[in-house]
Write an enzyme that holds these catalytic residues in place. Structure first.
Site: not given
Ligand code: UD1
Length: 343
Positions: A127, A152, A156, A299
């Site tokens: 990842s 997690y 990796k 967070e």
């Molecule tokens: C993270 C990890 C990734 C991991 C994945 C598993 C990083 C860069 N990435 O992805 O390696 O495989 O988690 O879950 O660390 N968001 C919202 N609202 C929501 C959900 C998400 O605003 O309800 C935003 C988050 O703040 C983020 C983006 O959407 O900016 C993507 O979030 P998400 O889909 O959870 O993936 P990552 O956190 O990027």
């Protein structure tokens, strides 16, 4: 005879899409999964797309005897693609030992069994989380690894190190580490896709469930980041494109083209998109208005990351082809299909 590949976590989100692409490239897939985060019905979806039902065994990869029985039952496995792992960042903070056990013991068992059964290649699902918040964007594979911010993410990093150490200690196999950016979307047939259990933690399933009326309102985690619109930026890659990269990686390893015993590739589009841009594009392509509100930062989120996928483009001869519009539309069609099945 078709080349036989073992896909662990084969009924999961990325595992199922990769199984389809492998079958369509004439590989024979032996799929295993403990079904802890997927269901057996996924095999029907795969079969209805490709016309071929993969061999399937319900096995937990932390059970070495059960794994050995799979290799005995299906002789001649030439490569393993290891998707079997726990993957929720938040849960890993609550249950670190579960994450270390599942992800590390699975890896150790597979690597130990490979020489016994003459398996030549190993593909690992890593990842972009290994880069943390990089100092320079976009990130290529030489970007320094940052200390992990969750158990997690740590699994990796540790798994990458274990694989590298094993291969460098003259293990009789090669390995490819694939660092995924944010996989989203679903197969264009809408017969397989992401199936989150409970309330989705990831952005796209939350978006599609909100659009479908299952969730009332999408929370955007922060609009005060140092990005053009203040929301976080990620590199969202279509899961089918991602799946195709695995086919390319396996082909390269088994044809002896790998230049090093362990190769590392970033799998992304090379384009960063903010959360607000995702919402905007989703609304445009689907015509559905999304109910969303800005809330505080989540967070552990990093501000922005996107890939430099040049190495994968050049060496694997692979490129993410789908536009973000197509990708989001595929996620929506899958959500609509799920809705029909539940009626
Ligand atoms: C993270 C990890 C990734 C991991 C994945 C598993 C990083 C860069 N990435 O992805 O390696 O495989 O988690 O879950 O660390 N968001 C919202 N609202 C929501 C959900 C998400 O605003 O309800 C935003 C988050 O703040 C983020 C983006 O959407 O900016 C993507 O979030 P998400 O889909 O959870 O993936 P990552 O956190 O990027």
């Amino acid at each position: 005879m078709a080349t036989r590949i073992l896909v662990t976590g084969g009924t999961g989100y990325i595992g199922s899409h990769t199984t389809v692409e492998l079958q369509q490239a004439d590989y024979e897939v032996v799929s295993i999964d403990n079904l802890s985060n997927s269901n057996i019905g996924v095999l029907d979806g795969i079969e209805s797309i490709t016309g071929i039902r993969p061999f399937f065994e319900q096995v937990d990869c932390t059970d070495k005897q059960a794994l050995r029985a799979v290799f005995e039952k299906y002789p001649g496995i030439r490569a393993i693609i290891n998707f079997a792992a726990s993957k929720a960042v938040g849960e890993s903070v609550q249950k670190p030992l579960l994450y270390y056990r599942n992800n590390l013991v699975t890896l150790l068992n597979l690597l130990e069994l490979m020489p016994e059964f003459g398996v030549e290649g190993f593909v690992f699902s890593s990842s972009c989380t290994v880069y943390g918040q990089p100092d320079h964007l976009p990130v290529n594979e030489d970007t320094p690894i940052k200390p992990a911010t969750s158990p997690y993410g740590n699994t990796k990093q540790i798994c990458e190190e274990i694989i590298t150490d094993a291969v460098h200690a003259q293990a009789p196999y090669k390995a490819v580490l694939l660092r995924y950016f944010n996989p989203i979307g679903a197969h264009p047939s809408a017969k397989i896709g992401e199936l989150p259990l409970g309330v989705p933690q990831n952005l796209i399933p939350f978006v599609t469930q909100t659009a479908a009326g299952i969730r009332e309102c999408l929370s955007v985690f922060g609009d005060d980041y140092n990005t053009p619109d203040g929301s976080c930026i990620r590199d969202y890659i279509h899961v089918v494109d991602l799946a195709k990269a695995h086919v390319a990686a396996v082909g390269r390893m088994l044809s002896g083209k790998s230049q090093a015993p362990v190769e590392v590739f970033n799998l992304g589009t090379g384009r960063g998109l903010s959360v607000l841009e995702v919402i905007d594009t989703f609304q445009k392509v689907t015509g559905v208005r999304l109910n969303y509100k800005i809330v505080g930062r989540r967070e552990g989120d990093i501000e922005q990351v996107w890939a430099d996928p040049t190495r994968a483009n050049r060496v694997l001869g692979w490129k993410a082809e789908s536009s973000v519009e197509e990708t989001l539309l595929s996620a929506w069609h899958w959500q609509q299909q799920l809705g029909k099945n539940n009626k």
